[in-house]
Write an enzyme that holds these catalytic residues in place. Structure first.
Site, PDB file in Angstrom:
ATOM      1  N   CYS A 164      -0.716  -2.051 -10.796  1.00  0.00           N
ATOM      2  CA  CYS A 164      -1.775  -1.840  -9.811  1.00  0.00           C
ATOM      3  C   CYS A 164      -1.558  -0.503  -9.139  1.00  0.00           C
ATOM      4  CB  CYS A 164      -1.666  -2.973  -8.809  1.00  0.00           C
ATOM      5  SG  CYS A 164      -2.529  -2.691  -7.286  1.00  0.00           S
ATOM      6  N   THR A 179      -3.647   0.416  -6.453  1.00  0.00           N
ATOM      7  CA  THR A 179      -4.457   0.355  -5.226  1.00  0.00           C
ATOM      8  C   THR A 179      -3.799   1.098  -4.057  1.00  0.00           C
ATOM      9  OG1 THR A 179      -5.391  -1.749  -5.884  1.00  0.00           O
ATOM     10  CG2 THR A 179      -5.531  -1.228  -3.554  1.00  0.00           C
TER      11      THR A 179
END
Ligand code: 5GP
Length: 354
Positions: free
Chosen positions: A192, A194
């Protein structure tokens, strides 16, 4: 003026579990840890359905949320959220050939109309499936709450997992909207990006402690989703109050995962990628729109052979952890958990390898 929350928020790497004196006795002749019971039974708040199993879940990613992995995990009592890219025909065939596994899997969907139609078709065709996993990168929008309400209205008796969020107030909102199990985790995942792309996130251990408290107060449940790098992290997630723990990277790279073994400089590797990575986007063009804001990585992970040995390793770690804190069952682990903050976890004098 921007506000700063000065309470320290912790990740798995910031703590260890304090061992506790116990009166546990071994039922087996061999080892104390072999008699630890990992099965959990839950009745869900909104669906009223019950669950019995070892609450470790394969993530709904292309690489681990597959039918093949579901078969292996179900044989060990574990659960799989199946990724959303199988066709209705593939679902029907799988259900016909594996009727016993259906209680240990969930159908995943995003919030698009196409996703909802497909979800409906699958659940109507296969009534034995009782779990729905509603998955968006950002579970904070009013639109998502409305979607959860809509799915609840349509499927009053299915157990709904919904996420992802990381704070108590949103856990409560989603449970009141009809979800049973809230998926907790923004940014901790192994593939990820993010936090890098957006600067948004929440340290996973603290997120789990706070969200579990909010959910349990309402009779709901949570999944700690993402960030587990070793069996000890799974133990910490359960210790923090998670009812389920979801794994991506820890289940990647095995024989049963899709994709070929790649040889690089004499080392065997397999491809693993985030559901909003370029790899996933290219594979399912149009199918990943709701993930666009939070991109993901593509990585090569070491090839690890049969997934069953990894599963046994994880379950062995969980059982052993329970004996260190005096818990005869996984159910008692969080009650017997005291975390201690640490500045170092491992002694890496001979390198990082296991
Ligand atoms: P892991 O166990 O690998 O640390 O984390 C798995 C979790 O990462 C998944 O269950 C999902 O919540 C999250 N995830 C999977 N793919 C992506 C992606 O492409 N982007 C983001 N932001 N999260 C992802």
């Amino acid at each position: 003026m921007p506000r700063i929350d000065n309470d320290i928020k912790l990740d798995f790497k910031d703590v260890l579990l304090r061992p506790k004196r116990s009166t546990l006795k071994s039922r087996s002749e061999v080892h104390l840890w072999e008699s630890v019971d990992l099965l959990r039974s839950y009745v869900f708040r909104n669906s009223k359905q019950s669950y019995n199993g070892i609450p470790v879940i394969a993530a709904n990613m292309d690489t681990v949320g597959t039918f093949t992995i579901a078969k292996e995990l179900a044989a060990n009592g574990l659960f799989t959220t199946i990724h959303k890219h199988y066709s209705l025909d593939a679902w029907k065939e799988f259900a016909e050939q594996n009727p016993k596994i259906l209680e240990n899997i969930a159908v995943s969907a995003g919030t698009g109309q196409g996703d909802f139609d497909k979800l409906k078709n699958i659940l109507e065709a296969i009534p034995a499936i009782k779990f729905i996993c509603l998955d968006v990168a950002n579970g904070y929008s009013e639109m998502f709450v409305q979607h959860v309400k809509g799915v609840r209205d349509h499927f009053p008796n299915h157990t709904i997992m919904a996420g992802n969020v990381v704070t108590g107030e949103m856990v409560e909102e989603l449970i009141l909207a009809g979800a049973d199990i809230i998926k907790v985790g923004i940014g901790p995942g192994s593939v990820c990006t993010t936090r890098k792309k957006t600067g948004v996130g929440y340290p996973q251990l603290s997120a789990v402690i706070e969200c579990a408290d909010a959910a349990h107060g309402l009779g709901g449940h949570i999944i700690s989703d993402g960030g587990c790098t070793c069996p000890g992290d799974i133990v910490k997630a359960f210790g923090a109050g998670a009812d389920f723990v979801m794994l991506g990277g820890m289940l990647a790279g095995h024989d049963q995962c899709p994709g070929d073994v790649i040889e690089k400089a004499g080392k065997k590797m397999k491809l693993f990628y985030g559901m909003s990575s370029a790899t996933a986007m290219n594979k399912h063009s149009g199918g990943v729109a709701e993930y666009r804001a939070s991109e993901g990585k593509t990585v090569e992970v070491p090839y690890r052979g049969d997934i069953n040995s990894t599963v046994l390793d994880i379950l062995g770690g969980l059982r052993s952890a329970c004996t260190y804190v005096g818990a005869g069952k996984l159910k008692e682990l969080s009650k017997r958990t005291t975390f201690i903050r640490v500045t170092q976890q491992l002694n890496n004098v001979y390198g990082n390898s296991t």
